[in-house]
Design an enzyme around this catalytic site. Structure first.
Site, PDB file in Angstrom:
ATOM      1  N   ASN A   9       0.874  -1.179   0.000  1.00 29.82           N
ATOM      2  CA  ASN A   9       0.000   0.000   0.000  1.00 29.82           C
ATOM      3  C   ASN A   9       0.907   1.223   0.000  1.00 29.82           C
ATOM      4  O   ASN A   9       1.376   1.658   1.049  1.00 29.82           O
ATOM      5  CB  ASN A   9      -0.911  -0.024   1.225  1.00 29.82           C
ATOM      6  N   GLU A 384      -8.506  -4.966   5.172  1.00 28.36           N
ATOM      7  CA  GLU A 384      -8.313  -4.700   3.751  1.00 28.36           C
ATOM      8  C   GLU A 384      -7.230  -5.593   3.155  1.00 28.36           C
ATOM      9  O   GLU A 384      -7.322  -5.993   1.986  1.00 28.36           O
ATOM     10  CB  GLU A 384      -7.953  -3.222   3.551  1.00 28.36           C
TER      11      GLU A 384
END
Length: 398
Positions: A9, A384
């Site tokens: 990320n 996530e």
């Protein structure tokens, strides 16, 4: 074949990473490289204990990935050898991507094209993808888009009341963010309620430094608070959320602010930070609520805006609301904020159980409303990384 996925990320000045077993959900490694491109660039990770190291002045995403490969994974060859693919969180996919995608030249171009809507995020994602491909040339890469889950929104939810040609010619519309989190919560809530996702109606509140709320009908997003960019919607840590657009003209034409100053103020100096004039840290606001006027002001405005959205989103779900859910760093841990929001929703028949509400913090999940409450309210920890790992494993055919 291994089900281990390296999840990346990449933010504008940070890189969060994890190695996740897509089948079991186990996390074998978690960490973050932060303050990238600054003198104090550093990396922290958890693997057989907690560790941290300096990356060197000015180190960026390439150097952070190099450290992950050549230092962290090099000293754990069994873990490195078990990697099957790499999954990348991508903030904005525009209208082109309605689901996760195996990364190829066309996907890279799509991410680049959507950079106009996420100029701080998408370019960083592209850097991270390039660095990952160089570091792991034999592994497939998958892009998982924050916006994809919201591509089911109907036209009345995603269009702005602007000249229609701005949508047709320039793609100006509402896209929404945090889709990966909202999707995970939909699946987890359905499981907890003993329903199929396709018959689930919930309102999910993802509350953190960035915050959004999503109306999920029959398992699909039908409205969400973030818009073309992550600036619209709820009060956030440093972002203003909704405001009268004429304020921008007033700041520029009457008060002499430059466009750059306005952009910086709305994204980095507003929200909780702007209201307290002290900090965006929710813990300060909680600890000083009712004692310091700046903390009380910030929390009341935050909760007022959120409660209005929750009540408003009931209009998107016809006649059934199965649950209201809180998730994200603030949503999972702030009992006082949850109580202040829910106490404003008496017309919906919501009744908070204070003991349950206090127990559901710091990793503890569960229902926080009384048995007599017409609508259950739940606290669920988001994940996530698991969604990214599962989509990556599926598309990479692990």
């Amino acid at each position: 074949m291994s089900k281990l996925v390296l999840v990346l990320n990449c933010g504008s000045s940070s890189l969060k990473f994890a190695i996740v077993d897509a089948q079991t959900g186990d996390k074998h490694l978690t960490g973050i490289a932060e303050c990238l491109q600054l003198p104090e660039a550093r990396i922290k990770w958890k693997l057989n204990g907690k560790h941290d190291a300096k990356l060197g002045a000015g180190a960026a995403h390439k150097e952070a990935l190099s450290f992950i490969v050549n230092t962290i994974l090099a000293s754990n060859p069994e873990l490195a050898g078990g990697l099957g693919a790499i999954g990348h969180r991508v903030v904005h996919g525009g209208e082109q991507f309605t689901a996760s995608a195996l990364i190829c030249e066309n996907v890279l171009k799509g991410i680049q094209d959507a950079s106009i809507f996420a100029p701080l995020h998408n370019p960083a994602h592209l850097i991270g993808i390039g660095a990952a491909k160089n570091a792991f040339p034999g592994l497939k890469n998958v892009a998982v888009f924050d916006t994809a889950f919201h591509q089911t929104m109907p036209e009345e939810a995603y269009l702005y009341a602007l000249p229609y040609k701005l949508y047709k010619e320039n793609g100006i519309r509402r896209y929404g963010m945090h889709g990966t989190s909202h999707l995970f919560i939909a699946r987890k809530t359905a499981s907890l309620l003993g329903k199929s996702v396709e018959e689930l109606n919930i309102i999910n509140c993802h509350l953190g430094n960035g915050a959004s709320i999503c109306a999920i009908k029959n398992g699909q997003s039908v409205d969400t608070s973030m818009g073309m960019t992550p600036l619209e919607g709820l009060v956030m840590g440093t972002r203003s959320g909704d405001l009268d657009p004429a304020i921008i003209f007033h700041l520029h034409e009457t008060l002499g602010y430059s466009i750059e100053q306005i952009n910086n103020m709305l994204t980095k100096e507003s929200g909780l930070a702007g209201l307290t004039e002290v900090t965006s840290d929710c813990r300060f606001i909680e600890d000083n609520y009712g004692q310091k006027k700046e903390a009380t002001r910030a929390m009341n405005i935050f909760c007022h805006r959120l409660a209005k959205y929750v009540a408003g989103y009931t209009a998107c779900l016809d006649s059934r609301l199965d649950a209201i859910v809180f998730t994200g760093g603030i949503g999972e841990n702030s009992g006082p904020i949850r109580a202040l929001v829910l106490n404003r929703l008496g017309l919906l028949g919501v009744e908070v159980d204070q003991e349950r509400n206090l127990r559901a913090r710091f990793g503890n999940e569960g229902v926080i409303t009384a048995v007599s409450s017409r609508i259950p309210v739940m606290v669920i920890s988001t994940n996530e990384e698991l969604i990214i790992a599962q989509d990556t494993a599926r598309l990479a055919e692990l």
